[in-house]
Scaffold this active site. Structure first.
Site, mmCIF file in Angstrom:
data_model
loop_
_atom_site.group_PDB
_atom_site.id
_atom_site.type_symbol
_atom_site.label_atom_id
_atom_site.label_comp_id
_atom_site.label_asym_id
_atom_site.label_seq_id
_atom_site.Cartn_x
_atom_site.Cartn_y
_atom_site.Cartn_z
ATOM 1 N N GLU A 10 0.830 -1.215 0.000
ATOM 2 C CA GLU A 10 0.000 0.000 0.000
ATOM 3 C C GLU A 10 0.862 1.262 0.000
ATOM 4 O OE1 GLU A 10 -3.102 0.010 -0.507
ATOM 5 O OE2 GLU A 10 -3.905 -1.913 0.171
ATOM 6 N N THR B 55 -1.282 1.145 -10.410
ATOM 7 C CA THR B 55 -2.568 0.557 -9.999
ATOM 8 C C THR B 55 -3.361 1.511 -9.112
ATOM 9 O OG1 THR B 55 -3.612 -1.450 -9.155
ATOM 10 C CG2 THR B 55 -1.670 -0.669 -7.970
ATOM 11 N N GLU C 242 -12.453 0.742 -10.307
ATOM 12 C CA GLU C 242 -12.060 -0.154 -11.404
ATOM 13 C C GLU C 242 -13.010 -0.149 -12.594
ATOM 14 O OE1 GLU C 242 -12.263 -1.107 -8.207
ATOM 15 O OE2 GLU C 242 -10.139 -1.155 -7.675
ATOM 16 N N ARG D 268 0.462 3.798 -3.189
ATOM 17 C CA ARG D 268 -0.172 5.093 -2.887
ATOM 18 C C ARG D 268 0.877 6.190 -2.715
ATOM 19 N NH1 ARG D 268 -5.938 3.705 -0.166
ATOM 20 N NH2 ARG D 268 -5.816 1.454 -0.376
ATOM 21 N N ASP E 46 -4.754 -9.357 -8.061
ATOM 22 C CA ASP E 46 -5.066 -8.442 -9.168
ATOM 23 C C ASP E 46 -3.881 -7.737 -9.837
ATOM 24 O OD1 ASP E 46 -4.746 -7.045 -6.793
ATOM 25 O OD2 ASP E 46 -6.729 -6.132 -6.797
#
Ligand SMILES: *[C@@H]1O[C@H](CO)[C@@H](O)[C@H](O)[C@H]1NC(C)=O
Ligand SMILES: *[C@@H]1O[C@H](CO)[C@@H](O)[C@H](O)[C@H]1NC(C)=O
Length: 578
Positions: A177, A563, A476, A181, A312
């Protein structure tokens, strides 16, 4: 005398002009979205109170991977040729509505949660959810730039480049994360603005995250634990989500490209080595199970496969690494092709639909697969998270010239859009069951009894359940609609996007911003869950804004998005095909 005195001044002005033009040149030639000459002073860089490069590696790398050289091979062009594009007033009004939604949430964040990870969009105040390092602020930087909210961009970027990564009460950070981010956010903001302090901050954070790779086999664990990192006691996990160590690659590679220090690229390339070695040795050769043993570097006996939660972005990053590195790294294309062949055979599902819905008969979802003795079972369950697959298929199809995959990508993107329309709120549940056809292309007559037997009565025909009925502001679905719009130029996709945006606003808006909701299947007022994750400003609203922007704004032939929707500049010469 007069002439003599004027001459030096002319020379001086000429030199000044040459210097100024020369300084501007890199920005001008690279993009019109780079910083114009402004009167603003450069953003200051304030170092963190601890410098991780002073901690030596207990398991040093022998640096076997360096960035691949430019390849003459050109990748396929991504965007549609928008030759006669007209930006009309109706589209601009839609874009303004998206920007207004962003500004409302952002202003509340500034007022009620400044420097906190998240705004609580119902109760007000802030939340600490990602180590207390201003996740929403860092994640929103490049959206502020793209939406031309430059005063707030500089305000936020000045706060971001002063963050003290060592000033935390946490004992460990979530490696994945924090990478997607924070590191992604700083790199995206740097690639758009060219502000050197943002790259310095990204490098400082990269040096901290690099410590996670200091394990005996140089594959990282799930957490970066500070005490373990200093003491040299870290180990890779034996049962970690496959996406976590496997989707740090884009951010670390971009950091190596921008700093010319190969160590970050070297670190993530070892994860790729492991993936490459095990791809055909799993229980479903071509894919990797949801959970992987990174410590012993085994393909393992895992039987559960998905493009959704836990796995994913492992898959998302294969074609994107191919794009960032250009034709010089063919192994990413090879791995992508091999994985997608299995996805087509075993994971894609098509809902069984009645005649009245026949114009949606081609839509697809990405389901799961479970390997049983002698067979592979297709699990017809969709997730909001796996809606990114439409964009992924189409993007890979474009750059690697696989037209069939562009088609599949559009069918997947339309599947998620159809699922938005299928619920009373106009929003898709987090997880839902589908009554699936036998195959994704053959005949598929409607069978009312079967649909009822699978539990679908009360839902729209084609659905079996809404197992997790929340909508948590996820991006998404609009991500794939945006990508398909840019790749196909089909205007009607923008109407779909607008319908989705109106439903999102109607179902989630609060006095302060927007909130996750408990249940998309209700007909009346939705229940707000008081949560606004940082991806709302970083991704969801950015994609809505971009779909209503002229196609040159963040062109996919100039940028590849991580992503978390942070745009990384594709290097000139790395297979770009503008
Ligand atoms: C450290 O963090 C606390 C709380 O988050 C903050 O109040 C303080 O100003 C920070 N100190 C430094 C030196 O950044
Ligand atoms: C895995 O198998 C696929 C399909 O047979 C093949 O194309 C690919 O090269 C193989 N990958 C590796 C790393 O051997």
């Amino acid at each position: 005398m007069a002439a003599d005195r004027r001459l030096p001044r002319i020379v001086f002005i000429a030199i000044l002009l040459i210097v100024v033009v020369g300084l501007l040149q890199p920005f001008r030639s690279s993009s019109r979205y780079h910083a114009p000459a402004t009167a603003r002073p450069p953003i200051p860089f304030v170092p963190s109170s601890f410098d991780w490069t002073t901690v030596s590696q207990h398991h040093p790398s022998n640096f076997i991977h360096t960035l691949p050289p430019d390849s003459p091979k050109k990748l396929g062009r991504v965007q549609h040729h928008f030759a006669d594009y007209q930006h009309d007033a109706a589209t601009e009004a839609r874009r303004d509505a998206v920007r207004a939604a962003f500004t409302k949430s952002w202003d509340s964040y500034k007022k009620h949660a400044w420097l906190r990870d998240e705004l609580a969009p119902v109760s007000g105040g802030g939340k600490t959810t990602f180590g207390g390092l201003a996740a929403t602020l860092v994640d929103a930087l490049d959206t502020l730039w793209i939406m031309d909210l430059k005063d707030d961009f500089y305000l936020a970027a000045t706060a971001a480049t002063a963050l003290d990564f060592a000033n935390t009460t946490e004992t460990s950070f979530n490696l994945f994360e924090t990478t997607i981010r924070h590191l992604g956010g700083l790199l995206g903001a740097y690639d758009l603005s060219g502000e050197p302090a943002l790259l310095q901050k990204a490098r400082e954070l990269g040096d901290m995250l690099y410590m996670a790779f200091d394990t005996p086999n140089r594959l990282p664990g799930f957490w970066l634990n500070f005490a373990d990192a200093r003491a040299g006691g870290q180990l890779a996990g034996t049962n970690d989500p496959s996406a976590c160590p496997s989707s740090l690659s884009l951010e670390f590679t971009r950091l190596s490209q921008l700093t010319a220090d190969p160590k970050y690229y070297d670190a993530v390339s070892r994860v790729t080595d492991f993936l490459e070695r095990t791809q055909n040795a799993t229980t479903l050769p071509g894919m990797w199970p949801k959970l992987l043993n990174f410590r012993d570097e085994q393909a393992g006996s895992g039987t559960d496969y998905t493009l959704g939660a836990l796995a994913d972005s492992l898959y998302e990053y294969l074609p994107k690494m191919g794009i960032l590195l250009g034709g010089g790294a063919p192994r990413y294309e090879a791995m992508h092709r091999a994985a997608m062949a299995v996805v087509v055979d075993h994971l894609l599902v098509r809902p069984m639909l009645p005649d009245e819905d026949k114009h949606n008969r081609d839509v697809l979802f990405s389901g799961d697969a479970v390997v049983r003795p002698g067979t592979v079972e297709r699990v017809p369950e969709g997730q909001h998270l796996s809606c990114f697959t439409g964009g992924m298929f189409a993007l890979g199809g474009r750059v690697f010239d696989i037209p069939k995959h562009v088609e599949i990508g559009e069918r997947l993107a339309r599947g998620c859009a159809w699922a938005y329309d299928a619920f009373p709120t106009g929003l898709m549940p987090e997880i839902f069951g589908i009554v699936a056809c036998e195959s994704i292309d053959g005949p598929c007559p409607w069978d009312e009894e079967r649909w009822k037997a699978e539990g679908g009565a009360g839902l729209k025909k084609g659905f079996a359940n809404a197992r997790d009925p929340r909508y948590i502001l996820r991006p998404e679905a609009i991500e794939s609609i945006f990508l398909l719009y840019r790749m196909t130029g089909k205007e009607e996709l923008r109407d779909i996007a607008w319908r989705m945006f109106e439903a999102v606003m109607k179902g989630t808006e609060t006095p302060l911003g927007n909130s996750a909701i408990a249940d998309v299947t209700v007909t009346g007022e939705t229940e707000k869950l008081d949560s606004m994750e940082s991806f709302w400003l970083a991704e969801t609203l950015k994609y809505f804004y971009l779909v209503f922007s002229p196609p040159g704004v963040i062109s996919l032939d100039e940028y590849v998005l991580n992503t978390e929707a942070h745009p990384f500049r594709r290097p000139e010469g790395a297979g770009r095909n503008p």
